[in-house]
Design a protein around this motif. Structure first.
Motif, mmCIF file in Angstrom:
data_model
loop_
_atom_site.group_PDB
_atom_site.id
_atom_site.type_symbol
_atom_site.label_atom_id
_atom_site.label_comp_id
_atom_site.label_asym_id
_atom_site.label_seq_id
_atom_site.Cartn_x
_atom_site.Cartn_y
_atom_site.Cartn_z
ATOM 1 N N GLN A 1 0.979 -1.326 0.257
ATOM 2 C CA GLN A 1 0.374 0.137 -0.082
ATOM 3 C C GLN A 1 0.713 1.037 0.243
ATOM 4 O O GLN A 1 0.571 2.170 -0.655
ATOM 5 C CB GLN A 1 -0.539 0.358 0.950
ATOM 6 C CG GLN A 1 -2.233 1.282 1.694
ATOM 7 C CD GLN A 1 -2.722 0.773 2.836
ATOM 8 O OE1 GLN A 1 -2.198 0.764 3.553
ATOM 9 N NE2 GLN A 1 -3.835 0.594 2.243
ATOM 10 N N GLN A 2 1.796 1.316 0.872
ATOM 11 C CA GLN A 2 2.793 2.892 0.957
ATOM 12 C C GLN A 2 3.713 2.686 -0.669
ATOM 13 O O GLN A 2 4.017 3.472 -0.680
ATOM 14 C CB GLN A 2 3.912 2.072 1.217
ATOM 15 C CG GLN A 2 3.590 1.987 3.322
ATOM 16 C CD GLN A 2 4.648 2.509 3.725
ATOM 17 O OE1 GLN A 2 5.300 2.117 4.098
ATOM 18 N NE2 GLN A 2 4.640 1.538 5.294
ATOM 19 N N MET A 3 3.515 1.076 -0.950
ATOM 20 C CA MET A 3 4.266 1.891 -2.538
ATOM 21 C C MET A 3 3.627 2.607 -3.411
ATOM 22 O O MET A 3 4.024 3.293 -4.470
ATOM 23 C CB MET A 3 5.090 0.157 -2.895
ATOM 24 C CG MET A 3 6.094 -0.143 -2.367
ATOM 25 S SD MET A 3 6.852 -2.246 -3.564
ATOM 26 C CE MET A 3 7.987 -2.944 -2.211
ATOM 27 N N HIS A 4 2.587 1.949 -3.993
ATOM 28 C CA HIS A 4 1.436 2.482 -4.455
ATOM 29 C C HIS A 4 1.188 4.110 -4.262
ATOM 30 O O HIS A 4 1.205 4.623 -5.457
ATOM 31 C CB HIS A 4 -0.372 1.409 -4.070
ATOM 32 C CG HIS A 4 -0.161 0.486 -5.245
ATOM 33 N ND1 HIS A 4 0.532 -0.750 -4.208
ATOM 34 C CD2 HIS A 4 -0.828 0.211 -6.439
ATOM 35 C CE1 HIS A 4 -0.045 -2.067 -5.999
ATOM 36 N NE2 HIS A 4 -0.574 -0.981 -6.185
ATOM 37 N N ARG A 5 1.248 4.062 -3.050
ATOM 38 C CA ARG A 5 1.424 6.347 -2.731
ATOM 39 C C ARG A 5 2.853 6.802 -2.892
ATOM 40 O O ARG A 5 2.262 7.232 -3.589
ATOM 41 C CB ARG A 5 1.011 5.874 -0.775
ATOM 42 C CG ARG A 5 -0.428 5.715 -0.886
ATOM 43 C CD ARG A 5 -0.762 5.669 0.508
ATOM 44 N NE ARG A 5 -1.726 4.927 0.894
ATOM 45 C CZ ARG A 5 -2.639 4.772 2.310
ATOM 46 N NH1 ARG A 5 -1.715 4.530 3.017
ATOM 47 N NH2 ARG A 5 -2.982 4.363 2.105
ATOM 48 N N LEU A 6 4.190 5.723 -3.202
ATOM 49 C CA LEU A 6 4.957 6.483 -3.066
ATOM 50 C C LEU A 6 4.975 6.519 -5.101
ATOM 51 O O LEU A 6 5.941 7.695 -5.360
ATOM 52 C CB LEU A 6 6.583 5.618 -3.072
ATOM 53 C CG LEU A 6 6.712 5.289 -1.207
ATOM 54 C CD1 LEU A 6 7.594 4.356 -0.968
ATOM 55 C CD2 LEU A 6 7.137 7.085 -1.102
#
Length: 409
Positions: A241-246
């Motif tokens: 989830q953090q990667m998609h936001r990054l």
């Protein structure tokens, strides 16, 4: 004056002249329309002939294809458009620039649990070279049984540790494509997951700084079913989830970064994992390569791919760097054997084609014979019926004659 004009215009001669001028004007307009239509049709026909020039050899006088293939008489040619050739499909990426690729990560990047230890690198390299892009994988390690097998991957390494390794190798190699797959060990070791995105952002930012012409391919993490030692499934969900936001942040900043999403219905599933519940199977590594390739094609479509900076001693083709090694000689022998196999196959295909041509010709002959027989049998049946009818009439006449003789004599 108005009455005079009205009287003149109503005379038969003037009326006929006006009507004739209207007729000529209408005929001239129709003539112009016909010319435009004819020019348009000619242009369309020429365009069709250009796009279909390869089909002209199919029609033969005897109804068979001149190249020996089986004729399909019930299927007329259907116009086929030229189609849209997207970057990476039959066309090399970025006009065929050499791709200096660094695969950086941990054990999954190394290809652990794949049958050849090449992981996703082999299918990526084979595809890119097949469409015309020279490829050279770079890194300080060599893993796998292909000759161009340099890599930068360390089993068990977390994101911060891979950042440390990159400090030495990236400035020396200057890759123009970096395949990043880090973060799994952060999850397995439960290493400050809430702040993972800060470490990942710093890592990608450094890669783009150390190699300004690079495009970063962010690979999301694979699922995990391992529960006895690490139990990192929940952390994998958070990190992805953090990667998609990054990725959205990098996109907003205009950075040359694309996302290779390994999750979802066409990604890696739990059933694609090997015995340890963490690494993919050999087939799943191939699917990873396909997902990474799609992201590279997207990067090309967005104009991200650029030629790598020249580095002394780093060639454009990784195979050339190792052609004198034992594996390089073995690979050359394999290519020679493959070329021989293809030649033999071509000869067998030609033989089969000729046999099919002879078979179809004989089949057509038998069909003609059956058609001839089909035409003769009804005729014979009609002739037989005529003879039977004639015999019936003759017997009836003879019967009448015999009855008359008996009655009179």
């Amino acid at each position: 004056m108005e009455k005079l004009v009205e009287r003149i215009s109503t005379t038969p001669y003037v009326s006929a002249l006006v009507a004739r001028r209207r007729f000529l004007f209408g005929a001239f307009v129709i003539f112009l329309i016909l010319i435009a239509v004819s020019l348009t049709e000619k242009e369309d026909v020429n365009a069709w002939s250009r796009t279909q020039s390869g089909f002209s050899h199919l029609a033969a006088a005897n109804g068979t294809n001149s190249n020996g293939s089986i004729p399909i008489q019930s299927s007329p040619l259907i116009p086929i458009g030229q189609g849209y050739k997207r970057p990476g499909y039959e066309l090399p990426l970025a006009d065929g620039i050499p791709l200096r690729i660094m695969a950086i990560g941990a054990s999954t990047t190394r290809g652990d649990e794949s049958f050849d230890n090449n992981g996703f690198r082999r299918p990526i390299r084979e595809y890119l070279t097949s469409i015309g892009n020279p490829v050279n994988f770079v890194g300080t390690q060599r893993v796998g049984n292909m000759s161009d097998n340099e890599i930068e991957a360390y089993p068990g390494a977390r994101t911060g540790q891979m950042h440390h390794h990159a400090l030495d190798v990236v400035p020396k190699t200057k890759p123009n494509v970096v395949l990043v797959n880090v973060g799994a060990n952060d999850c397995f070791q439960h290493w400050d997951i809430p702040n993972f995105y800060k470490r990942y952002y710093a890592f990608v930012d450094y890669l783009l700084t150390a190699s300004p012409r690079a495009t970063i391919v962010m690979g999301t993490l694979l699922p995990t079913t391992e529960t006895e030692r690490f139990n990192g499934s929940a952390d994998v969900t958070v990190v992805n989830q953090q990667m998609h936001r990054l990725y959205q942040i990098f996109k907003n900043e205009g950075r040359p970064v694309v996302l290779a999403d390994m999750t979802g219905p066409d990604g890696i599933q739990d059933s694609d994992l090997s015995w340890d519940g963490m690494h993919p199977t050999s087939a799943a590594y191939i699917r990873m390569g396909q997902i990474l390739l799609r992201s590279m094609i997207e990067a090309d479509a967005r104009g991200f791919l650029r030629p790598a900076e020249p580095i002394h001693g780093v060639l454009q083709d990784g195979d050339l760097e190792h052609q004198d090694e034992d594996y390089g000689r073995w690979a050359d022998e394999q290519r020679r054997l493959e070329a021989h196999r293809k030649k033999v196959e071509e000869q067998e295909v030609m033989k089969m084609t000729e046999e099919l041509k002879r078979w179809t010709t004989s089949l057509e002959g038998s069909l003609e014979l059956k058609k001839h027989e089909a035409d003769i049998v009804p005729k014979l049946r009609r002739d037989s019926n005529s003879v039977d009818a004639s015999n019936t009439i003759l017997a009836w006449i003879l019967g009448l004659l015999a009855t008359w003789i008996q009655s009179n004599f």
